[in-house]
Write a protein that holds these residues in place. Structure first.
Motif, PDB file in Angstrom:
ATOM      1  N   THR A   1      -5.642  -9.005   4.603  1.00 44.37           N
ATOM      2  CA  THR A   1      -5.391  -9.371   3.213  1.00 44.37           C
ATOM      3  C   THR A   1      -6.554  -8.863   2.364  1.00 44.37           C
ATOM      4  O   THR A   1      -7.719  -9.098   2.693  1.00 44.37           O
ATOM      5  CB  THR A   1      -5.271 -10.902   3.058  1.00 44.37           C
ATOM      6  OG1 THR A   1      -4.190 -11.363   3.868  1.00 44.37           O
ATOM      7  CG2 THR A   1      -4.998 -11.274   1.612  1.00 44.37           C
ATOM      8  N   ALA A   2      -6.225  -8.167   1.280  1.00 42.94           N
ATOM      9  CA  ALA A   2      -7.245  -7.551   0.438  1.00 42.94           C
ATOM     10  C   ALA A   2      -7.122  -8.028  -1.000  1.00 42.94           C
ATOM     11  O   ALA A   2      -6.019  -8.281  -1.496  1.00 42.94           O
ATOM     12  CB  ALA A   2      -7.139  -6.033   0.488  1.00 42.94           C
TER      13      ALA A   2
ATOM     14  N   ASP B   1      -8.185  -6.764  -4.831  1.00 46.11           N
ATOM     15  CA  ASP B   1      -8.708  -5.744  -5.736  1.00 46.11           C
ATOM     16  C   ASP B   1      -9.167  -6.481  -6.991  1.00 46.11           C
ATOM     17  O   ASP B   1      -8.357  -6.849  -7.843  1.00 46.11           O
ATOM     18  CB  ASP B   1      -7.624  -4.716  -6.057  1.00 46.11           C
ATOM     19  CG  ASP B   1      -8.144  -3.540  -6.870  1.00 46.11           C
ATOM     20  OD1 ASP B   1      -9.353  -3.499  -7.163  1.00 46.11           O
ATOM     21  OD2 ASP B   1      -7.331  -2.661  -7.232  1.00 46.11           O
TER      22      ASP B   1
ATOM     23  N   CYS C   1      -8.849  -5.140 -11.117  1.00 48.09           N
ATOM     24  CA  CYS C   1      -8.024  -4.043 -10.574  1.00 48.09           C
ATOM     25  C   CYS C   1      -7.610  -3.019 -11.608  1.00 48.09           C
ATOM     26  O   CYS C   1      -7.172  -1.916 -11.249  1.00 48.09           O
ATOM     27  CB  CYS C   1      -6.781  -4.611  -9.886  1.00 48.09           C
ATOM     28  SG  CYS C   1      -5.623  -5.451 -11.002  1.00 48.09           S
TER      29      CYS C   1
ATOM     30  N   THR D   1      -5.578  -0.798  -5.873  1.00 52.84           N
ATOM     31  CA  THR D   1      -4.484  -1.599  -5.313  1.00 52.84           C
ATOM     32  C   THR D   1      -3.496  -0.694  -4.601  1.00 52.84           C
ATOM     33  O   THR D   1      -3.029  -1.005  -3.492  1.00 52.84           O
ATOM     34  CB  THR D   1      -3.761  -2.382  -6.419  1.00 52.84           C
ATOM     35  OG1 THR D   1      -4.706  -2.978  -7.299  1.00 52.84           O
ATOM     36  CG2 THR D   1      -2.866  -3.462  -5.821  1.00 52.84           C
TER      37      THR D   1
ATOM     38  N   LEU E   1      -4.947   0.495  -1.308  1.00 55.79           N
ATOM     39  CA  LEU E   1      -4.911  -0.574  -0.301  1.00 55.79           C
ATOM     40  C   LEU E   1      -3.498  -0.765   0.249  1.00 55.79           C
ATOM     41  O   LEU E   1      -3.296  -0.870   1.464  1.00 55.79           O
ATOM     42  CB  LEU E   1      -5.420  -1.874  -0.921  1.00 55.79           C
ATOM     43  CG  LEU E   1      -6.918  -1.934  -1.216  1.00 55.79           C
ATOM     44  CD1 LEU E   1      -7.231  -3.051  -2.208  1.00 55.79           C
ATOM     45  CD2 LEU E   1      -7.715  -2.116   0.069  1.00 55.79           C
ATOM     46  N   ALA E   2      -2.521  -0.821  -0.650  1.00 57.32           N
ATOM     47  CA  ALA E   2      -1.137  -1.014  -0.211  1.00 57.32           C
ATOM     48  C   ALA E   2      -0.675   0.131   0.672  1.00 57.32           C
ATOM     49  O   ALA E   2       0.038  -0.073   1.666  1.00 57.32           O
ATOM     50  CB  ALA E   2      -0.224  -1.154  -1.429  1.00 57.32           C
TER      51      ALA E   2
ATOM     52  N   TYR F   1      -2.470  -2.924   3.651  1.00 53.88           N
ATOM     53  CA  TYR F   1      -3.054  -4.216   3.305  1.00 53.88           C
ATOM     54  C   TYR F   1      -2.063  -5.070   2.504  1.00 53.88           C
ATOM     55  O   TYR F   1      -1.315  -4.556   1.671  1.00 53.88           O
ATOM     56  CB  TYR F   1      -4.313  -4.018   2.452  1.00 53.88           C
ATOM     57  CG  TYR F   1      -5.520  -3.525   3.202  1.00 53.88           C
ATOM     58  CD1 TYR F   1      -6.416  -4.413   3.775  1.00 53.88           C
ATOM     59  CD2 TYR F   1      -5.777  -2.162   3.327  1.00 53.88           C
ATOM     60  CE1 TYR F   1      -7.543  -3.963   4.450  1.00 53.88           C
ATOM     61  CE2 TYR F   1      -6.899  -1.700   4.009  1.00 53.88           C
ATOM     62  CZ  TYR F   1      -7.771  -2.607   4.563  1.00 53.88           C
ATOM     63  OH  TYR F   1      -8.878  -2.165   5.237  1.00 53.88           O
TER      64      TYR F   1
ATOM     65  N   THR G   1      -1.972  -7.144  -0.496  1.00 52.11           N
ATOM     66  CA  THR G   1      -2.939  -6.943  -1.572  1.00 52.11           C
ATOM     67  C   THR G   1      -2.687  -7.851  -2.767  1.00 52.11           C
ATOM     68  O   THR G   1      -1.550  -8.001  -3.222  1.00 52.11           O
ATOM     69  CB  THR G   1      -2.926  -5.471  -2.037  1.00 52.11           C
ATOM     70  OG1 THR G   1      -3.102  -4.627  -0.903  1.00 52.11           O
ATOM     71  CG2 THR G   1      -4.048  -5.209  -3.022  1.00 52.11           C
TER      72      THR G   1
ATOM     73  N   ALA H   1       2.687  -5.382  -4.675  1.00 51.22           N
ATOM     74  CA  ALA H   1       1.468  -6.190  -4.644  1.00 51.22           C
ATOM     75  C   ALA H   1       1.632  -7.439  -5.507  1.00 51.22           C
ATOM     76  O   ALA H   1       2.529  -7.528  -6.349  1.00 51.22           O
ATOM     77  CB  ALA H   1       0.284  -5.364  -5.137  1.00 51.22           C
TER      78      ALA H   1
END
Length: 289
Positions: A98-99, A101, A104, A110, A113-114, A118, A120, A140
């Motif tokens: 789990t992240a 941003d 953001c 974001t 990461l996705a 992740y 996100t 997200a």
């Protein structure tokens, strides 16, 4: 207070910085060219200055990014160009979890990461920026909130990314403390920011605001020692620090194109951004499963 975008003074500063940095080792033709360009700027004998005298507003973060939101992704950025490869290499190291941003913006990180798998959460105080981010990364979760007071539970994420945002805080300590608060033990923080050299020398990032004005959101100088103090106070361990350098490309259409030789010499081998990688001591929840 009424302000103007003082292009001549900025160009003179770049010319002077080029001379200051290379007066001892540059060839005579380079030095003469700088002096001639300075003389033309001072006497007004040169070509018309781009955007000279345009009204310039200082906006707070909320108003600034509301104005900037629709243009932000379409504008060239030397900072992002050198920052992204470093940040993305750090993201690739995983493990995926789990992240967050934090700050953001339009969802630039974001999306990165996705794409890496992740789960996100993106947080930003600007609804205009969040609207752009939701369109960019519909899968997200996005929440409105400030960097100094994140709407995220304690120790609930495995990775925190914060890109080019701490510079808007007068003090980095509250922001870094918040990143640490939401991070699980064993989790990582990847934080990028404008390098203090750049802010000290160049100052602010100016963008188009309205029909006939320019604006900026203030960047504050945070020296490396202040970051280290803030990381330490938040209980974080710094693992890496990267300082990617100016890549020889000038922003198209900017005033520096008119004095390209001086601008490239002025910024040569100077870092544009700083990227920190830090960890919260302890075993992450995911690795303990």
């Amino acid at each position: 207070m009424d302000q103007e975008f003082r292009v001549r003074e900025l160009m003179l500063g770049v010319e002077g910085m080029a001379l200051l940095r290379h007066a001892l080792d540059a060839d005579e033709d380079f030095l003469k060219a700088r002096v001639e360009e300075i003389r033309a700027l001072v006497t007004g004998e040169g070509t018309a200055l781009p955007d000279g005298g345009t009204p310039l507003d200082e906006l707070d973060v909320a108003d600034g990014y509301a104005s900037w939101a629709t243009r932000y992704d379409s504008l060239p950025s030397a900072y992002i160009e050198v920052e992204e490869p470093v940040v993305h290499r750090l993201l690739d190291r995983g493990p995926v979890g789990t992240a967050l941003d934090a700050a953001c913006g339009t969802g630039r990180q974001t999306a990165a990461l996705a794409a890496r798998g992740y789960r996100t959460i993106g947080v930003d105080q600007s609804p205009q920026m969040l609207a752009q981010a939701r369109r960019k990364v519909p899968g997200a979760e996005f929440r409105r909130g400030r960097l100094e007071s994140l709407p995220v539970d304690d120790e609930s994420v495995d990775l925190v990314v914060c890109s080019l945002a701490m510079t808007h805080l007068p003090d980095v300590s509250p922001g870094i403390a918040e990143l640490a608060r939401v991070l699980r033990p064993g989790g990582r923080i990847i934080l990028s920011d404008l390098h203090p050299f750049v802010i000290s020398l160049q100052g602010q990032c100016v963008f188009v605001h309205g029909a006939d004005q320019l604006a900026f959101v203030r960047n504050h100088v945070h020296l490396p020692g202040r970051y280290l103090d803030a990381f330490h106070s938040a209980g974080l361990t710094v693992r890496e620090c990267h300082e990617p350098l100016f890549n020889d490309r000038l922003a198209p259409g900017g005033y520096e194109e008119a004095i390209a030789d001086a601008a490239r010499a002025a910024w040569k081998d100077l870092p544009l951004v700083v990227v920190w990688a830090a960890e919260k001591p302890g075993e992450s929840q995911e690795s303990a499963v």
